[in-house]
Structures are given as C-alpha cells and as structure tokens.
Design a protein around this motif. Structure first.
Motif, PDB file in Angstrom:
ATOM      1  N   LYS A   1      20.495  44.439  48.540  1.00  0.00           N
ATOM      2  CA  LYS A   1      21.023  45.467  47.984  1.00  0.00           C
ATOM      3  C   LYS A   1      22.538  45.220  47.445  1.00  0.00           C
ATOM      4  CE  LYS A   1      22.062  50.342  48.935  1.00  0.00           C
ATOM      5  NZ  LYS A   1      21.946  51.523  49.738  1.00  0.00           N
ATOM      6  N   GLY A   2      22.748  45.659  45.998  1.00  0.00           N
ATOM      7  CA  GLY A   2      24.056  45.498  45.772  1.00  0.00           C
ATOM      8  C   GLY A   2      24.356  43.829  44.881  1.00  0.00           C
ATOM      9  N   SER A   3      23.303  43.011  45.002  1.00  0.00           N
ATOM     10  CA  SER A   3      23.266  41.831  44.165  1.00  0.00           C
ATOM     11  C   SER A   3      23.339  41.924  42.891  1.00  0.00           C
ATOM     12  CB  SER A   3      22.193  40.855  44.616  1.00  0.00           C
ATOM     13  OG  SER A   3      22.092  40.521  46.031  1.00  0.00           O
ATOM     14  N   LYS A   4      24.215  41.351  42.052  1.00  0.00           N
ATOM     15  CA  LYS A   4      24.191  41.319  40.252  1.00  0.00           C
ATOM     16  C   LYS A   4      23.105  40.276  40.118  1.00  0.00           C
ATOM     17  CE  LYS A   4      27.263  41.142  36.776  1.00  0.00           C
ATOM     18  NZ  LYS A   4      28.744  41.076  36.247  1.00  0.00           N
TER      19      LYS A   4
ATOM     20  N   GLU B   1      18.604  35.631  36.673  1.00  0.00           N
ATOM     21  CA  GLU B   1      19.573  34.927  36.980  1.00  0.00           C
ATOM     22  C   GLU B   1      20.313  35.593  38.150  1.00  0.00           C
ATOM     23  OE1 GLU B   1      22.434  33.497  33.935  1.00  0.00           O
ATOM     24  OE2 GLU B   1      20.784  33.225  32.682  1.00  0.00           O
ATOM     25  N   PHE B   2      20.791  34.958  39.191  1.00  0.00           N
ATOM     26  CA  PHE B   2      21.712  35.522  40.382  1.00  0.00           C
ATOM     27  C   PHE B   2      22.998  35.177  40.244  1.00  0.00           C
ATOM     28  CE2 PHE B   2      17.545  35.905  41.877  1.00  0.00           C
ATOM     29  CZ  PHE B   2      16.876  35.004  42.493  1.00  0.00           C
ATOM     30  N   PHE B   3      23.806  36.169  40.424  1.00  0.00           N
ATOM     31  CA  PHE B   3      25.358  36.016  40.163  1.00  0.00           C
ATOM     32  C   PHE B   3      25.948  36.359  41.857  1.00  0.00           C
ATOM     33  CE2 PHE B   3      24.073  37.438  36.134  1.00  0.00           C
ATOM     34  CZ  PHE B   3      24.733  36.573  35.477  1.00  0.00           C
ATOM     35  N   ASN B   4      25.930  35.051  42.466  1.00  0.00           N
ATOM     36  CA  ASN B   4      26.733  35.127  43.735  1.00  0.00           C
ATOM     37  C   ASN B   4      27.829  34.677  43.817  1.00  0.00           C
ATOM     38  OD1 ASN B   4      24.180  36.664  44.536  1.00  0.00           O
ATOM     39  ND2 ASN B   4      23.029  34.542  45.151  1.00  0.00           N
TER      40      ASN B   4
ATOM     41  N   GLY C   1      22.524  44.019  35.755  1.00  0.00           N
ATOM     42  CA  GLY C   1      22.944  45.286  36.802  1.00  0.00           C
ATOM     43  C   GLY C   1      22.870  44.825  38.092  1.00  0.00           C
ATOM     44  N   PHE C   2      22.871  45.788  39.057  1.00  0.00           N
ATOM     45  CA  PHE C   2      22.940  45.711  40.509  1.00  0.00           C
ATOM     46  C   PHE C   2      21.803  46.047  41.037  1.00  0.00           C
ATOM     47  CE2 PHE C   2      27.049  45.666  38.863  1.00  0.00           C
ATOM     48  CZ  PHE C   2      27.687  44.736  39.416  1.00  0.00           C
TER      49      PHE C   2
ATOM     50  N   THR D   1      21.651  49.956  36.067  1.00  0.00           N
ATOM     51  CA  THR D   1      22.390  49.372  35.091  1.00  0.00           C
ATOM     52  C   THR D   1      23.329  50.709  34.527  1.00  0.00           C
ATOM     53  OG1 THR D   1      20.802  49.971  33.195  1.00  0.00           O
ATOM     54  CG2 THR D   1      20.899  47.956  33.840  1.00  0.00           C
ATOM     55  N   HIS D   2      24.617  50.509  33.913  1.00  0.00           N
ATOM     56  CA  HIS D   2      25.308  51.497  33.566  1.00  0.00           C
ATOM     57  C   HIS D   2      25.649  51.515  32.004  1.00  0.00           C
ATOM     58  CE1 HIS D   2      26.013  52.247  37.635  1.00  0.00           C
ATOM     59  NE2 HIS D   2      26.026  50.932  38.022  1.00  0.00           N
TER      60      HIS D   2
END
Length: 116
Positions: A71-74, A105-108, A11-12, A35-36
């Motif tokens: 804020k907003g990081s996945k 886990e960071f998704f950048n 999620g974010f 999460t959605h």
C-alpha cells in the motif's frame, strides 16, 4: 481499419496487492491504483480529484507485484482496458471494466524496476 486500446497510468496503490486464481487456474494479482487529476471549479480555482482503477496483472508480473509492492507504492502501468463479467454464487452477473497490465514499473526509493 485498426483501433487503439492503450492505457498508461502512474499512481499509488491504495492497498497491498491481492493474489487470486482465474477459473482456468491461472495466477494473477489485483491492484487498486489511485491517480490524481485537477478540475477547474465554479470559483475559478482547482480541485484535486482521485480516480481509482482496478488493475489485473497476470503470471510472473503479478507474482513480482505481490512480492515487491505494498500500500502506498508508486507504480506505472502500461496496459489496455478490458471488460469482463463475473457471476456470484447466487447466479447474478455483474459487468466490470478494468485495466489489464502488460508492463508494470515499480518506483522504490527513487529507483525504477520493471516487471516484464
């Protein structure tokens, strides 16, 4: 007989990570993770539902979160459900359920980074 308490979420972040210390003086980061999911409505269509999760990340992983996430990081969280009770200054107790992260886990920028 064994039980299983394992959570995986992708999620974010709804806000920047917050740093805190436990009563024992241990450092941790608090994450608010959205999460959605979809749910069928009465008209036969689909509604999008946002669920908010309180995630606790201890030690060096928590430090990595506060340094690298905004804020907003996945992120992907692997952890377990934890139940705890907090007492405020008035002596009133409140019970909480949250997620204690074991791996983040960071998704950048399309690249995954693991904080272990």
């Amino acid at each position: 007989m064994f039980g299983v308490n394992k959570v995986y979420l992708v999620g974010f972040l709804g806000s920047d990570p917050q740093t805190a210390k436990s009563r024992n003086g241990k450092d941790f980061a608090k994450l608010s993770l959205a999460t959605h999911r979809s749910k069928k409505n009465e008209d036969g269509g689909w509604d999008s539902i946002t669920d908010w999760h309180n995630v606790t990340v201890w030690g060096k992983q928590g430090e990595a979160c506060t340094q690298n996430l905004r804020k907003g990081s996945k992120v992907m969280v692997e952890g377990y459900l934890s139940h705890y009770e907090l007492t405020n200054d008035n002596g009133e107790s409140r019970k909480y359920t949250g997620i204690t992260a074991q791996t983040i886990e960071f998704f950048n920028a399309g690249q995954a980074q693991v904080a272990a």
